[in-house]
Design a protein around this motif. Structure first.
Motif, PDB file in Angstrom:
ATOM      1  N   ALA A   1      -2.078  22.610  -4.927  1.00  0.00           N
ATOM      2  CA  ALA A   1      -3.510  22.460  -5.198  1.00  0.00           C
ATOM      3  C   ALA A   1      -3.789  21.178  -5.967  1.00  0.00           C
ATOM      4  O   ALA A   1      -4.747  20.453  -5.660  1.00  0.00           O
ATOM      5  CB  ALA A   1      -4.032  23.670  -5.969  1.00  0.00           C
ATOM      6  N   SER A   2      -2.955  20.869  -6.942  1.00  0.00           N
ATOM      7  CA  SER A   2      -3.133  19.666  -7.748  1.00  0.00           C
ATOM      8  C   SER A   2      -2.970  18.397  -6.905  1.00  0.00           C
ATOM      9  O   SER A   2      -3.807  17.486  -6.948  1.00  0.00           O
ATOM     10  CB  SER A   2      -2.123  19.669  -8.898  1.00  0.00           C
ATOM     11  N   VAL A   3      -1.920  18.359  -6.113  1.00  0.00           N
ATOM     12  CA  VAL A   3      -1.685  17.185  -5.273  1.00  0.00           C
ATOM     13  C   VAL A   3      -2.713  17.133  -4.140  1.00  0.00           C
ATOM     14  O   VAL A   3      -3.158  16.053  -3.744  1.00  0.00           O
ATOM     15  CB  VAL A   3      -0.232  17.183  -4.733  1.00  0.00           C
ATOM     16  N   GLY A   4      -3.128  18.291  -3.642  1.00  0.00           N
ATOM     17  CA  GLY A   4      -4.197  18.328  -2.642  1.00  0.00           C
ATOM     18  C   GLY A   4      -5.468  17.696  -3.177  1.00  0.00           C
ATOM     19  O   GLY A   4      -6.150  16.945  -2.469  1.00  0.00           O
ATOM     20  N   ASP A   5      -5.800  17.982  -4.433  1.00  0.00           N
ATOM     21  CA  ASP A   5      -6.973  17.355  -5.057  1.00  0.00           C
ATOM     22  C   ASP A   5      -6.786  15.845  -5.172  1.00  0.00           C
ATOM     23  O   ASP A   5      -7.726  15.076  -4.956  1.00  0.00           O
ATOM     24  CB  ASP A   5      -7.236  17.960  -6.435  1.00  0.00           C
ATOM     25  N   ASP A   6      -5.558  15.417  -5.535  1.00  0.00           N
ATOM     26  CA  ASP A   6      -5.281  13.977  -5.604  1.00  0.00           C
ATOM     27  C   ASP A   6      -5.499  13.319  -4.246  1.00  0.00           C
ATOM     28  O   ASP A   6      -6.077  12.234  -4.154  1.00  0.00           O
ATOM     29  CB  ASP A   6      -3.849  13.715  -6.069  1.00  0.00           C
ATOM     30  N   PHE A   7      -5.021  13.974  -3.191  1.00  0.00           N
ATOM     31  CA  PHE A   7      -5.215  13.424  -1.849  1.00  0.00           C
ATOM     32  C   PHE A   7      -6.693  13.414  -1.463  1.00  0.00           C
ATOM     33  O   PHE A   7      -7.167  12.464  -0.839  1.00  0.00           O
ATOM     34  CB  PHE A   7      -4.404  14.210  -0.809  1.00  0.00           C
ATOM     35  N   ARG A   8      -7.437  14.459  -1.823  1.00  0.00           N
ATOM     36  CA  ARG A   8      -8.881  14.482  -1.541  1.00  0.00           C
ATOM     37  C   ARG A   8      -9.587  13.332  -2.252  1.00  0.00           C
ATOM     38  O   ARG A   8     -10.477  12.697  -1.683  1.00  0.00           O
ATOM     39  CB  ARG A   8      -9.498  15.805  -1.994  1.00  0.00           C
ATOM     40  N   ASN A   9      -9.190  13.075  -3.486  1.00  0.00           N
ATOM     41  CA  ASN A   9      -9.782  11.972  -4.244  1.00  0.00           C
ATOM     42  C   ASN A   9      -9.465  10.618  -3.612  1.00  0.00           C
ATOM     43  O   ASN A   9     -10.153   9.641  -3.881  1.00  0.00           O
ATOM     44  CB  ASN A   9      -9.307  11.997  -5.693  1.00  0.00           C
ATOM     45  N   ARG A  10      -8.449  10.578  -2.805  1.00  0.00           N
ATOM     46  CA  ARG A  10      -8.079   9.343  -2.097  1.00  0.00           C
ATOM     47  C   ARG A  10      -8.595   9.358  -0.654  1.00  0.00           C
ATOM     48  O   ARG A  10      -8.134   8.599   0.181  1.00  0.00           O
ATOM     49  CB  ARG A  10      -6.564   9.160  -2.140  1.00  0.00           C
ATOM     50  N   ASN A  11      -9.513  10.268  -0.367  1.00  0.00           N
ATOM     51  CA  ASN A  11     -10.240  10.372   0.902  1.00  0.00           C
ATOM     52  C   ASN A  11      -9.450  10.964   2.064  1.00  0.00           C
ATOM     53  O   ASN A  11      -9.864  10.834   3.213  1.00  0.00           O
ATOM     54  CB  ASN A  11     -10.829   9.018   1.322  1.00  0.00           C
ATOM     55  N   PHE A  12      -8.320  11.608   1.812  1.00  0.00           N
ATOM     56  CA  PHE A  12      -7.608  12.303   2.873  1.00  0.00           C
ATOM     57  C   PHE A  12      -8.336  13.606   3.192  1.00  0.00           C
ATOM     58  O   PHE A  12      -9.012  14.174   2.335  1.00  0.00           O
ATOM     59  CB  PHE A  12      -6.163  12.624   2.455  1.00  0.00           C
ATOM     60  N   LYS A  13      -8.177  14.092   4.411  1.00  0.00           N
ATOM     61  CA  LYS A  13      -8.743  15.382   4.806  1.00  0.00           C
ATOM     62  C   LYS A  13      -7.658  16.436   4.596  1.00  0.00           C
ATOM     63  O   LYS A  13      -6.754  16.577   5.416  1.00  0.00           O
ATOM     64  CB  LYS A  13      -9.162  15.353   6.276  1.00  0.00           C
TER      65      LYS A  13
ATOM     66  N   TYR B   1       2.433   6.432   0.187  1.00  0.00           N
ATOM     67  CA  TYR B   1       1.996   7.157  -1.007  1.00  0.00           C
ATOM     68  C   TYR B   1       3.177   7.766  -1.765  1.00  0.00           C
ATOM     69  O   TYR B   1       3.047   8.141  -2.917  1.00  0.00           O
ATOM     70  CB  TYR B   1       0.970   8.224  -0.645  1.00  0.00           C
ATOM     71  N   PHE B   2       4.311   7.882  -1.095  1.00  0.00           N
ATOM     72  CA  PHE B   2       5.534   8.372  -1.741  1.00  0.00           C
ATOM     73  C   PHE B   2       6.541   7.232  -1.904  1.00  0.00           C
ATOM     74  O   PHE B   2       7.726   7.468  -2.121  1.00  0.00           O
ATOM     75  CB  PHE B   2       6.143   9.514  -0.927  1.00  0.00           C
ATOM     76  N   LEU B   3       6.054   5.986  -1.790  1.00  0.00           N
ATOM     77  CA  LEU B   3       6.862   4.775  -1.935  1.00  0.00           C
ATOM     78  C   LEU B   3       8.102   4.803  -1.045  1.00  0.00           C
ATOM     79  O   LEU B   3       9.183   4.394  -1.435  1.00  0.00           O
ATOM     80  CB  LEU B   3       7.237   4.552  -3.403  1.00  0.00           C
ATOM     81  N   ASN B   4       7.937   5.325   0.148  1.00  0.00           N
ATOM     82  CA  ASN B   4       8.978   5.432   1.163  1.00  0.00           C
ATOM     83  C   ASN B   4      10.171   6.269   0.697  1.00  0.00           C
ATOM     84  O   ASN B   4      11.278   6.127   1.199  1.00  0.00           O
ATOM     85  CB  ASN B   4       9.452   4.047   1.629  1.00  0.00           C
TER      86      ASN B   4
ATOM     87  N   THR C   1       0.018   4.525  -6.925  1.00  0.00           N
ATOM     88  CA  THR C   1      -1.294   3.931  -7.167  1.00  0.00           C
ATOM     89  C   THR C   1      -1.702   3.122  -5.940  1.00  0.00           C
ATOM     90  O   THR C   1      -0.891   2.851  -5.056  1.00  0.00           O
ATOM     91  CB  THR C   1      -1.272   3.004  -8.391  1.00  0.00           C
ATOM     92  N   THR C   2      -2.957   2.701  -5.896  1.00  0.00           N
ATOM     93  CA  THR C   2      -3.459   1.921  -4.764  1.00  0.00           C
ATOM     94  C   THR C   2      -2.654   0.641  -4.584  1.00  0.00           C
ATOM     95  O   THR C   2      -2.294   0.273  -3.464  1.00  0.00           O
ATOM     96  CB  THR C   2      -4.949   1.588  -4.962  1.00  0.00           C
ATOM     97  N   THR C   3      -2.358  -0.052  -5.670  1.00  0.00           N
ATOM     98  CA  THR C   3      -1.572  -1.284  -5.584  1.00  0.00           C
ATOM     99  C   THR C   3      -0.176  -1.006  -5.053  1.00  0.00           C
ATOM    100  O   THR C   3       0.323  -1.732  -4.196  1.00  0.00           O
ATOM    101  CB  THR C   3      -1.488  -1.950  -6.975  1.00  0.00           C
TER     102      THR C   3
END
Length: 175
Positions: A73-85, A118-121, A149-151
């Motif tokens: 749930a926590s990581v799902g929220d992180d992905f939602r905040n990054r615009n993933f569905k 997003y997992f740095l490969n 992070t985005t960078t």
């Protein structure tokens, strides 16, 4: 007009003509014009969508493969905040020790490639040609700490290069 000017104009005109002929010959003899379009691919092999997707186009399921409650749930929220569905969040059937495992089919190759960044490969990826949806299943493991992070994602995408068709599949031709 002096003879020197006429001679200079003739030389420049000849150079332009030679350059034009060279460009036309190079374009006509190009052997890479159909590179990556899956020509010559066996008919029964699946066509993989190797288009690098934007986050808003990627559908994911987040699975918790650890004993940490609420991680999906926590990581799902992180992905939602990054615009993933985020389609679903749940617990995995078994725990894994890796950072994450990405499971996807031919339609999810471009999305899985983005998620790798997003997992740095560091995430394992498992291609399954029998998966018919474009949803990528992200199973979080015991070694997972946080998303990049985005960078870091942008740098990782540069390191990863363009998505490629997995073994046993062919790139989807542009229509």
């Amino acid at each position: 007009m002096s003879f020197a000017r006429v001679r200079a104009l003739v030389v420049v005109g000849m150079l332009a003509l030679v350059a034009l002929v060279f460009v036309i010959v190079a374009m006509l003899r190009d052997t890479q014009s159909n590179a990556g379009l899956g020509e010559g691919c066996p008919a029964d092999w699946p066509r993989a969508d190797v288009t690098l997707r934007e986050a808003k186009e990627v559908k994911i399921e987040v699975l918790n493969g650890t004993d940490r409650p609420g991680l999906a749930a926590s990581v799902g929220d992180d992905f939602r905040n990054r615009n993933f569905k985020v389609e679903k969040e749940s617990n995995a059937k078994k725990q894994i020790d890796d950072v994450a495992v990405l499971r996807y089919g031919p339609k999810g190759v471009g999305g899985a490639h983005l998620l790798r960044a997003y997992f740095l490969n560091a995430a394992d990826h498992e291609y399954d040609p029998k998966i018919t949806t474009d949803v990528v299943k992200v199973t979080l493991g015991n070694s997972f700490q946080q998303l990049a992070t985005t960078t870091e994602v942008n740098q990782s995408l540069g390191d990863l290069g363009a998505p490629v068709a997995p073994p046993g599949s062919c790139p989807m031709a542009d229509d």
